[in-house]
Design an enzyme around this catalytic site. Structure first.
Site, PDB file in Angstrom:
ATOM      1  N   GLU A  11       0.682  -0.478  -5.017  1.00  0.00           N
ATOM      2  CA  GLU A  11      -0.382   0.475  -4.698  1.00  0.00           C
ATOM      3  C   GLU A  11      -1.559   0.241  -5.633  1.00  0.00           C
ATOM      4  O   GLU A  11      -1.395   0.212  -6.857  1.00  0.00           O
ATOM      5  CB  GLU A  11       0.116   1.916  -4.834  1.00  0.00           C
ATOM      6  CG  GLU A  11      -0.936   2.984  -4.711  1.00  0.00           C
ATOM      7  CD  GLU A  11      -1.711   2.920  -3.404  1.00  0.00           C
ATOM      8  OE1 GLU A  11      -2.938   3.119  -3.435  1.00  0.00           O
ATOM      9  OE2 GLU A  11      -1.084   2.672  -2.351  1.00  0.00           O
ATOM     10  N   GLY A  40       0.840  -1.188   0.000  1.00  0.00           N
ATOM     11  CA  GLY A  40       0.000   0.000   0.000  1.00  0.00           C
ATOM     12  C   GLY A  40       0.874   1.236   0.000  1.00  0.00           C
ATOM     13  O   GLY A  40       0.835   2.048   0.920  1.00  0.00           O
ATOM     14  N   SER A  89      -4.406  -7.153   4.746  1.00  0.00           N
ATOM     15  CA  SER A  89      -3.593  -7.146   3.528  1.00  0.00           C
ATOM     16  C   SER A  89      -2.114  -7.277   3.871  1.00  0.00           C
ATOM     17  O   SER A  89      -1.347  -7.930   3.147  1.00  0.00           O
ATOM     18  CB  SER A  89      -3.839  -5.851   2.741  1.00  0.00           C
ATOM     19  OG  SER A  89      -5.182  -5.783   2.299  1.00  0.00           O
ATOM     20  N   GLU A 115     -10.432  -0.044   8.451  1.00  0.00           N
ATOM     21  CA  GLU A 115     -10.053  -0.128   7.032  1.00  0.00           C
ATOM     22  C   GLU A 115      -9.467  -1.485   6.667  1.00  0.00           C
ATOM     23  O   GLU A 115      -9.257  -1.783   5.504  1.00  0.00           O
ATOM     24  CB  GLU A 115      -9.079   0.986   6.622  1.00  0.00           C
ATOM     25  CG  GLU A 115      -9.659   2.377   6.766  1.00  0.00           C
ATOM     26  CD  GLU A 115      -8.685   3.458   6.358  1.00  0.00           C
ATOM     27  OE1 GLU A 115      -7.501   3.142   6.099  1.00  0.00           O
ATOM     28  OE2 GLU A 115      -9.106   4.620   6.270  1.00  0.00           O
ATOM     29  N   GLU A 117       2.274   1.135   6.096  1.00  0.00           N
ATOM     30  CA  GLU A 117       1.598   1.920   7.124  1.00  0.00           C
ATOM     31  C   GLU A 117       0.157   1.419   7.173  1.00  0.00           C
ATOM     32  O   GLU A 117      -0.741   2.019   6.594  1.00  0.00           O
ATOM     33  CB  GLU A 117       1.661   3.417   6.768  1.00  0.00           C
ATOM     34  CG  GLU A 117       1.536   4.347   7.970  1.00  0.00           C
ATOM     35  CD  GLU A 117       0.094   4.606   8.368  1.00  0.00           C
ATOM     36  OE1 GLU A 117      -0.564   3.655   8.852  1.00  0.00           O
ATOM     37  OE2 GLU A 117      -0.371   5.735   8.227  1.00  0.00           O
TER      38      GLU A 117
END
Length: 374
Positions: free
Chosen positions: A214, A192, A272, A267, A258
């Site tokens: 990303e 991410g 992930s 979230e 992060e």
């Protein structure tokens, strides 16, 4: 481990495991060896467990819905919607798997991922490409929510807000630079990556190569930012896609991300992060961060109570354009304070997710050689 193929319609791979415990059963498993068979029969892929003695009925796991997580070097848990040959209805189930040795555990996990990719999804993907089939990300997030999520983080405005959080950004910078020895000459995956700032930090610390993954449109901005720093850009590759779906050309020595949301788990980015660990991190690899903690304490707030209670005073009017509103005062008072209860329910649900995540994340992580600032 044995492999067999019977014509084009049936293919199977077999493992002899130390033991298996069905978490949905009332009884615990014994130490009797268990056979696990990956079977593809007429396009249907399953993982079947049965005792070597064949005297005990086994059960099947549908690989389309199954997920496999490590609990330790020799233990894993498989979670899926299961079915039984004598039962028509499907139901959620989990099994813990005990391996005989670390090599068997590694081979089993590799086989599990390979069968999901090749048999269930139908093909192996070239490096850097993503699957059009349903992934673990799709299983946890509704498409509409995912669209809003990636739209939000695809805007420079919100990336700027995070970059201007100097405590956050400075802490990550210090963690990477102060542990330069961990990064020098190593392969890093940024999970991410957003604007790519952590990838740039890793390259500054001497990483051999950084894969910045990303999923939002921010990937294009990350490419632009990284290419504007040519001394670092040659060691950074930006990959647009979800970490659950992309394929990388090599394993990572270090994961950096992060992944913390509100109350750590909001979230669901931690999931992930865990998936990235299971898919790409080498044995004894390192993770930045490695551990997350939540600190909380009960409190009372008299002023907040009065503020909420005063909202219901509107319903104490006895002559509101000739109408007495007081019959609804009690319901309104209860309604305002039920919102606080709603928040409590949200917290309860968040901590249920947290409990599952920490069992998978903390127990399954590799604590060997933890670094300062990680």
């Amino acid at each position: 481990m044995t492999e067999a193929s019977v014509g084009q319609k049936q293919k199977q791979l077999e493992f002899a495991l130390a033991s298996v415990c069905d978490l949905t059963a009332a009884s615990v498993s014994s130490s009797v060896p268990v056979i696990a068979r990956f079977i593809a029969d007429s396009g249907v892929a399953e993982l079947r467990f049965c005792r070597e003695s064949d005297s005990v009925e086994g059960f099947n796991v549908d690989l389309r819905t199954a997920q496999l997580f490590k609990l330790g070097p020799l233990q894993s848990v498989c979670i899926s919607e299961g079915s039984n040959t004598n039962k028509e209805n499907s139901y959620s189930r989990g099994v813990t798997i005990q391996f005989k040795n670390a090599e068997e555990s590694r081979d089993f996990h590799c086989a599990f991922e390979q069968w999901k990719n090749e048999v269930v999804q139908g093909t192996c993907l070239p490096n850097g490409e993503i699957s059009a089939s349903r992934s673990k990300f799709d299983d946890k997030i509704e498409p509409s929510s995912a669209k809003m999520y990636f739209h939000y983080y695809g805007q420079l405005l919100h990336q700027q807000n995070m970059l201007q959080d100097y405590v956050r950004t400075g802490t990550y910078y210090a963690a990477v630079i102060e542990n330069r020895g961990d990064f020098t000459g190593r392969v890093v995956v940024d999970v991410g990556a957003g604007s790519g700032i952590l990838s740039l930090f890793a390259a500054q610390a001497g990483a051999k190569h950084v894969y910045a993954v990303e999923a939002s449109e921010m990937a294009e901005y990350a490419r632009k930012l990284i290419s504007g720093n040519p001394a670092l850009a040659e060691r950074i590759t930006v990959i647009k896609g979800k970490i659950e779906e992309v394929e990388l050309p090599e394993k990572a020595d270090i994961l950096i991300s992060e992944p913390m949301g509100t109350l750590l788990v909001n979230e669901r980015m931690l999931e992930s992060y865990v998936i990235a660990r299971d898919r790409f991190l080498v044995p004894n690899g390192k993770m930045f961060p490695t551990l997350g903690r939540i600190h909380m304490a009960p409190f009372t707030d008299e002023y907040l109570f009065v503020e909420v209670a005063n909202k219901a005073l509107f319903w104490q009017q006895q002559n509101y354009y000739g109408v007495d509103l007081t019959p609804l005062y009690g319901s309104a008072f209860q309604g305002y304070f039920s919102q606080v209860c709603l928040y409590a329910m949200m917290l309860e649900n968040l901590f249920k997710i947290l409990k599952l995540l920490l069992n998978l994340f903390k127990i399954g992580s590799r604590p060997e050689g933890q670094s300062r600032g990680s």
